[in-house]
Design an enzyme around this catalytic site. Sequence first.
Site, PDB file in Angstrom:
ATOM      1  N   GLY A 123       0.773  -1.233   0.000  1.00  0.00           N
ATOM      2  CA  GLY A 123       0.000   0.000   0.000  1.00  0.00           C
ATOM      3  C   GLY A 123       0.802   1.278   0.000  1.00  0.00           C
ATOM      4  O   GLY A 123       0.225   2.368  -0.078  1.00  0.00           O
ATOM      5  N   GLU A 170       5.179  -5.508   2.478  1.00  0.00           N
ATOM      6  CA  GLU A 170       4.800  -6.275   1.278  1.00  0.00           C
ATOM      7  C   GLU A 170       4.455  -5.348   0.105  1.00  0.00           C
ATOM      8  O   GLU A 170       3.333  -5.341  -0.392  1.00  0.00           O
ATOM      9  CB  GLU A 170       3.580  -7.120   1.658  1.00  0.00           C
ATOM     10  N   PRO A 171       5.407  -4.560  -0.327  1.00  0.00           N
ATOM     11  CA  PRO A 171       5.091  -3.566  -1.352  1.00  0.00           C
ATOM     12  C   PRO A 171       5.077  -4.137  -2.766  1.00  0.00           C
ATOM     13  O   PRO A 171       5.840  -5.051  -3.086  1.00  0.00           O
ATOM     14  CB  PRO A 171       6.262  -2.581  -1.220  1.00  0.00           C
ATOM     15  N   GLY A 172       4.206  -3.592  -3.571  1.00  0.00           N
ATOM     16  CA  GLY A 172       4.231  -3.883  -5.007  1.00  0.00           C
ATOM     17  C   GLY A 172       4.593  -2.601  -5.727  1.00  0.00           C
ATOM     18  O   GLY A 172       5.703  -2.394  -6.220  1.00  0.00           O
ATOM     19  N   ARG A 193      -5.014   1.372 -16.085  1.00  0.00           N
ATOM     20  CA  ARG A 193      -5.252   2.147 -14.864  1.00  0.00           C
ATOM     21  C   ARG A 193      -6.117   3.397 -15.084  1.00  0.00           C
ATOM     22  O   ARG A 193      -7.002   3.686 -14.270  1.00  0.00           O
ATOM     23  CB  ARG A 193      -3.924   2.508 -14.178  1.00  0.00           C
ATOM     24  N   TYR A 236      -9.514   3.320 -12.958  1.00  0.00           N
ATOM     25  CA  TYR A 236      -9.562   4.129 -11.726  1.00  0.00           C
ATOM     26  C   TYR A 236      -9.493   5.636 -11.986  1.00  0.00           C
ATOM     27  O   TYR A 236      -9.425   6.407 -11.039  1.00  0.00           O
ATOM     28  CB  TYR A 236      -8.373   3.794 -10.807  1.00  0.00           C
ATOM     29  N   CYS A 292     -11.645   0.385 -30.120  1.00  0.00           N
ATOM     30  CA  CYS A 292     -13.003   0.775 -30.500  1.00  0.00           C
ATOM     31  C   CYS A 292     -13.855   0.884 -29.248  1.00  0.00           C
ATOM     32  O   CYS A 292     -14.761   0.076 -29.029  1.00  0.00           O
ATOM     33  CB  CYS A 292     -13.584  -0.245 -31.455  1.00  0.00           C
ATOM     34  N   GLU A 293     -13.529   1.819 -28.414  1.00  0.00           N
ATOM     35  CA  GLU A 293     -14.299   2.064 -27.194  1.00  0.00           C
ATOM     36  C   GLU A 293     -13.971   3.476 -26.723  1.00  0.00           C
ATOM     37  O   GLU A 293     -12.789   3.830 -26.584  1.00  0.00           O
ATOM     38  CB  GLU A 293     -13.942   1.008 -26.126  1.00  0.00           C
ATOM     39  N   TYR A 334       1.182  -2.482 -11.990  1.00  0.00           N
ATOM     40  CA  TYR A 334      -0.179  -2.673 -12.480  1.00  0.00           C
ATOM     41  C   TYR A 334      -0.329  -2.110 -13.894  1.00  0.00           C
ATOM     42  O   TYR A 334      -1.366  -1.581 -14.262  1.00  0.00           O
ATOM     43  CB  TYR A 334      -1.206  -2.074 -11.503  1.00  0.00           C
TER      44      TYR A 334
HETATM   45  N1  LLP Z   1      -0.409  -7.167  -0.350  1.00  0.00           N
HETATM   46  C1  LLP Z   1      -1.677  -7.519  -0.650  1.00  0.00           C
HETATM   47  C2  LLP Z   1      -2.359  -8.530   0.141  1.00  0.00           C
HETATM   48  C3  LLP Z   1      -2.323  -6.882  -1.728  1.00  0.00           C
HETATM   49  O1  LLP Z   1      -3.578  -7.205  -2.023  1.00  0.00           O
HETATM   50  C4  LLP Z   1      -1.627  -5.918  -2.492  1.00  0.00           C
HETATM   51  C5  LLP Z   1      -2.252  -5.276  -3.639  1.00  0.00           C
HETATM   52  C6  LLP Z   1      -0.305  -5.612  -2.129  1.00  0.00           C
HETATM   53  C7  LLP Z   1       0.272  -6.245  -1.046  1.00  0.00           C
HETATM   54  C8  LLP Z   1       0.531  -4.619  -2.866  1.00  0.00           C
HETATM   55  O2  LLP Z   1      -0.042  -3.359  -2.805  1.00  0.00           O
HETATM   56  P1  LLP Z   1       0.807  -2.086  -3.309  1.00  0.00           P
HETATM   57  O3  LLP Z   1       2.010  -2.009  -2.435  1.00  0.00           O
HETATM   58  O4  LLP Z   1       1.159  -2.343  -4.720  1.00  0.00           O
HETATM   59  O5  LLP Z   1      -0.113  -0.945  -3.155  1.00  0.00           O
HETATM   60  N2  LLP Z   1      -4.545  -2.544  -9.752  1.00  0.00           N
HETATM   61  C9  LLP Z   1      -4.496  -1.518  -8.726  1.00  0.00           C
HETATM   62  C10 LLP Z   1      -3.808  -2.000  -7.480  1.00  0.00           C
HETATM   63  C11 LLP Z   1      -4.395  -3.272  -6.893  1.00  0.00           C
HETATM   64  C12 LLP Z   1      -3.631  -3.760  -5.706  1.00  0.00           C
HETATM   65  C13 LLP Z   1      -4.038  -5.127  -5.298  1.00  0.00           C
HETATM   66  N3  LLP Z   1      -3.399  -5.600  -4.124  1.00  0.00           N
HETATM   67  C14 LLP Z   1      -3.814  -0.272  -9.300  1.00  0.00           C
HETATM   68  O6  LLP Z   1      -3.473  -0.257 -10.488  1.00  0.00           O
HETATM   69  O7  LLP Z   1      -3.652   0.723  -8.618  1.00  0.00           O
END
Ligand code: LLP
Length: 446
Positions: free
Chosen positions: A242, A283-285, A322, A326, A366-367, A402
């Site tokens: 997050g 747990e970052p993405g 995205r 969103y 086409c949207e 993403y």
């Molecule tokens: N841990 C869990 C359990 C999660 O569900 C997620 C993201 C993360 C970690 C990593 O979150 P982050 O650090 O990336 O914020 N498609 C959306 C984001 C969906 C995130 C889903 N879960 C976007 O493009 O913003």
Amino acid sequence: MTSSSSTGCSTRKFSSQRTQIADVPVAELARQFGTPLYVYDGAQIARRVDDLASFDVVRYAQKACSNLAIVDLIRRLGCLVDAVSAGEIHRAFAAGYEATGDPPPIVYTADIFDHESLDLVVEHRIHPNLGSPDMIGQLAQRLSPERPNTASEITLRINPGFGHGHSQKTNTGGEQSKHGIWHEEVPDCLRQAQQHGLLVTGIHMHIGSGTDLKHLSQVCGALEKTALQVGPSVRSISAGGGLPTPYRESDEMIDIQAYFDLWNRTRKRLENQFKHPLSLEIEPGRYLTAESGYLVAEIRAIKSMGKNLFYLLDAGFNDLARPILYGSYHPMSVVPTDGARSDKNGGNKGRPTTDLQQVIVGGPLCESGDIFTQEEGGFVAHRELPRAEVGQLVVIECAGAYGNVMASNYNSKPLPAELLIHKGKTHLIRSRQTFEDLIQNETIPK
Ligand code: LLP
């Protein structure tokens, strides 16, 4: 282009013109690999991994960008990995992660076990982080015949009753969210786990994606309360993901040190209670990959609709969803055609940026929603970009999280190629899909 480290309340500068990505001319990349094209800067990923060094475990949420080369790079930078599906478990293996270890190299975090993921978790002893009470019995049923006298270890993902994200669609806490075990059901889950001989060794909370320090900070107290309910079997706590990253110049970088300090204090209080050390995970993405990624596209048409001027690219929401999902804002830049000198960070110093105009940037699909400059709800927004011609390149920035992972074949568009630029080398890490790839699993009945 980054005017800061990740600590302190600094911001980031974006330029509306760019000639290079990671010191390689964008025009050359496009010439060699075609467009649309995803390009990742490995050094930027390494910088973001570095920022989080105080945490005991950085567990990469690979859903953000799961190309094997990216997961492998992140593994070599010392991170462990999260998997949310059987496919992500397979990817973690393919990128070099072991199944078991202490701390577990791979954690399966999900709200369900589909049959394939349950098979993999059981077969390879992947550590499960359970997000629904039903998963406890399902796991136990599969484990007990194989290890009748051994308590297997699980962690629980708890929904603390509140959440927050950059969009309602990425808020993963509270009663409207399907994620995690409701905080009031913890005692019941503990009873179930005990009955089945499962030991709860950790608590995990992830309240949403793209949230902010204020909301993230509230998780510490909620997690502490739950960990105390579980008791001293808890050996790890996870702050989830997050962490926000900057998409606009006005976005402030999160103060990682302040965030770590909050969690560290929580961890220490729990250690005092439990009389043993606790491992602190994050747990970052997005934080690791968003800023590293660029979607390079070519302008294929420029047209006026009354007062509006559109740049239409060869990339659409099939490549980057995205904005349509969103209303997400991505910085954009135009690559000048005159070979103008660029500064070290890819911004262009050699050409005046005064020749700007308000445009709407869209794709080929086409949207009507195939617009990169839109707000939540689908309302079209304008962007000030340099005057450009058909054939010029546009770079959509901060697209490394993403981005390609949510790409689709809508309108029978092949998935784009992906490149990783790292340590002075450009690697093709996924080749562009071909038409044959698109139809390979389809058959016409005889
Ligand atoms: N841990 C869990 C359990 C999660 O569900 C997620 C993201 C993360 C970690 C990593 O979150 P982050 O650090 O990336 O914020 N498609 C959306 C984001 C969906 C995130 C889903 N879960 C976007 O493009 O913003």
